[in-house]
Design a protein around this motif. Structure first.
Motif, short mmCIF file in Angstrom:
data_model
loop_
_atom_site.label_atom_id
_atom_site.label_comp_id
_atom_site.label_asym_id
_atom_site.label_seq_id
_atom_site.Cartn_x
_atom_site.Cartn_y
_atom_site.Cartn_z
N UNK A 238 7.57 -0.29 27.40
CA UNK A 238 6.63 -0.89 28.37
C UNK A 238 7.25 -0.91 29.76
N UNK A 239 8.52 -1.27 29.88
CA UNK A 239 9.17 -1.30 31.18
C UNK A 239 9.28 0.09 31.79
N UNK A 296 6.69 -13.51 30.63
CA UNK A 296 5.51 -13.33 31.50
C UNK A 296 5.83 -12.84 32.90
N UNK A 297 7.07 -13.04 33.35
CA UNK A 297 7.44 -12.60 34.70
C UNK A 297 7.36 -11.09 34.85
N UNK A 298 7.52 -10.34 33.73
CA UNK A 298 7.40 -8.88 33.81
C UNK A 298 6.00 -8.47 34.29
N UNK A 304 11.01 -1.86 40.47
CA UNK A 304 11.89 -1.68 39.31
C UNK A 304 13.09 -2.61 39.31
N UNK A 305 13.65 -2.93 40.50
CA UNK A 305 14.82 -3.81 40.52
C UNK A 305 14.44 -5.21 40.05
N UNK A 306 13.18 -5.62 40.32
CA UNK A 306 12.73 -6.92 39.84
C UNK A 306 12.60 -6.90 38.32
N UNK A 307 12.06 -5.82 37.78
CA UNK A 307 11.97 -5.69 36.32
C UNK A 307 13.37 -5.72 35.70
N UNK A 308 14.32 -5.04 36.36
CA UNK A 308 15.68 -5.03 35.84
C UNK A 308 16.32 -6.41 35.84
N UNK A 373 2.53 -6.58 28.21
CA UNK A 373 3.47 -7.68 28.48
C UNK A 373 2.89 -9.01 28.04
N UNK A 374 1.61 -9.26 28.33
CA UNK A 374 1.00 -10.53 27.94
C UNK A 374 0.90 -10.66 26.42
N UNK A 375 0.62 -9.57 25.74
CA UNK A 375 0.56 -9.61 24.28
C UNK A 375 1.93 -9.94 23.69
N UNK A 376 2.98 -9.32 24.22
CA UNK A 376 4.33 -9.59 23.73
C UNK A 376 4.75 -11.02 24.07
#
Length: 410
Positions: A238-239, A296-298, A304-308, A373-376
């Motif tokens: 997903x990411x 949920x922040x994802x 990408x740096x925020x995701x990391x 992301x919301x499902x996970x």
């Protein structure tokens, strides 16, 4: 007592596996990139990921008794050779223009089989090379090893893929052969001093299940680990798709995943000192609620740096779980039974990984990366609630008093 890093057998085993895990982290980044570049289908990427993880579901149970019966040293020597030779077929297929999803699935499946045997053999061998008093430190060092390999391997995989699609797989194949060569330095007998009885494979597997069933905390922890493993196995793909849709290239995605892995490395370093201060109850419940808060922040992160960085925060708390539960299990289980018990544990907790890969592909096709992301996140919330209300978790004994006289006699 000899310092851990002056223990030649432990150092050789550790060094060989860190090289192997570095290669595996490289291709963990490169494989979905290769599939997406070849077919453009997240579902195909999920299928290849599922093939790599399928052995954790189908091979763990028979592998456990075999690890207890066979030479663990020979397993740790020959399995990397097989994995390396298989991986080297991928660059050959790329250069010849004959690479397909079926080929990648077959290679991934063989890799998974080798991972299963190596993982079980190493866990069972660890008490044979490290004194009991040093087991928590050794487990923490192994945790740091894996996290460090992920930190270096993820961005390196993206960079190598950007240089040429075949390069990550060529490097990975070589790292397996280096890991096999490191086993030539291990001199100690890695098998149990009390060999398991000669009995049918089915009965040996049943012995592992019986032991796990009699330990309520281990049983609950395994099921909770299975739930979180499913979530985080799906999350990686997903990411990658989230970053790609934001315009990130292979190198940027590799850096993002490297930042993610960096959080795990820092967590593993912290766990070497902090593990003795937390009970299994506090770790199991607390870590799950940290994940509930972070996932949920994802969905709202952009770059990408925020995701990391968010991924790094989720990865930071994971090693504490692994060190505490790993030490608890290794301390309780008789060594001649360790391969079988670990096989049961890994079947239940890691057998969900192919489901996670398939679920990621399905969710991405149906709901898109944000919906996935919301499902996970919702599934993680359910897991945390179950951890909190579990009687076995709430009444978990501290590690120092977990072994009862009856356990000691088994």
């Amino acid at each position: 007592m000899t310092a851990l890093w002056r223990n030649r057998d432990f150092t050789a085993l550790w060094a060989g596996q860190v090289v192997s895990q570095l290669g595996a982290s490289i291709t963990a980044t490169a494989t979905p990139l290769l599939v997406l570049a070849t077919t453009g289908s997240p579902r195909d990427a999920g299928l290849v990921g599922a093939a790599r993880m399928l052995p954790y579901l189908v091979a763990n149970l028979p592998a456990g008794p075999l690890v207890d019966r066979w030479s663990r040293h020979r397993i740790l020597l020959l399995a990397p050779v097989l994995a390396g030779l298989t991986m080297l077929t991928v660059p050959v297929a790329i250069w010849s223009g004959r690479l397909g999803v079926t080929h990648l699935c077959a290679v991934a499946f063989v890799q998974g089989i080798c991972f299963v045997f190596v993982g079980l053999a190493e866990r069972a061998a660890l008490p044979r090379v490290v004194p009991a008093a040093q087991l928590p430190a050794a487990i923490a060092q192994n945790e740091a090893r894996g996290r460090g390999a992920g930190l270096a391997g993820r961005p390196l995989g993206g960079l190598l893929f950007g240089a040429g699609q075949a390069w990550p797989f060529l490097v990975d194949g070589i790292t397996y052969l280096v890991a096999a060569a490191a086993m030539l330095w291990v001199r100690r007998d890695l098998n149990s001093a009390a060999p398991p009885p000669e009995e049918p494979l089915r009965r040996s597997i049943a012995a592992g299940f019986r032991w796990v069933w009699r330990q309520p905390l281990i049983r609950a922890a395994i099921l909770l680990v299975a739930a979180s493993n499913l979530v985080f196995q799906a999350l990686i793909l997903v990411l990658v798709v989230l970053a790609q849709r934001g315009g990130a290239g292979p190198a940027t995605i590799g850096v993002m995943l490297g930042i993610y892995g960096g959080g795990g490395l820092l967590g593993a370093i912290a766990a070497t000192r902090l593990h003795r201060h937390f009970s299994p109850r506090a770790v199991i419940i607390g870590v799950n609620w940290v994940w509930v808060a972070l996932l949920p922040l994802f969905a709202v992160a952009g770059a990408p740096w925020q995701l990391g960085l968010i991924g790094a925060a989720t990865a930071f708390v994971g090693p504490m779980w692994n060190v505490v539960i790993g030490t608890y299990t290794t301390t309780l289980v008789p060594n001649e039974l360790l391969g079988r018990v670990n096989s049961v544990s890994m079947t239940l907790s890691w057998g969900v990984l192919p489901i996670g890969s398939l679920a990621a592909g399905y969710l991405l096709d149906r709901a898109g990366p944000t919906g996935a992301v919301w499902a996970l996140s919702g599934f993680m919330l359910l897991t945390a609630v179950l951890a909190t209300v579990s009687r076995a978790v709430r009444h978990a004994p501290p590690l120092v008093s977990a072994r009862t006289p009856a356990d000691a006699e088994r």
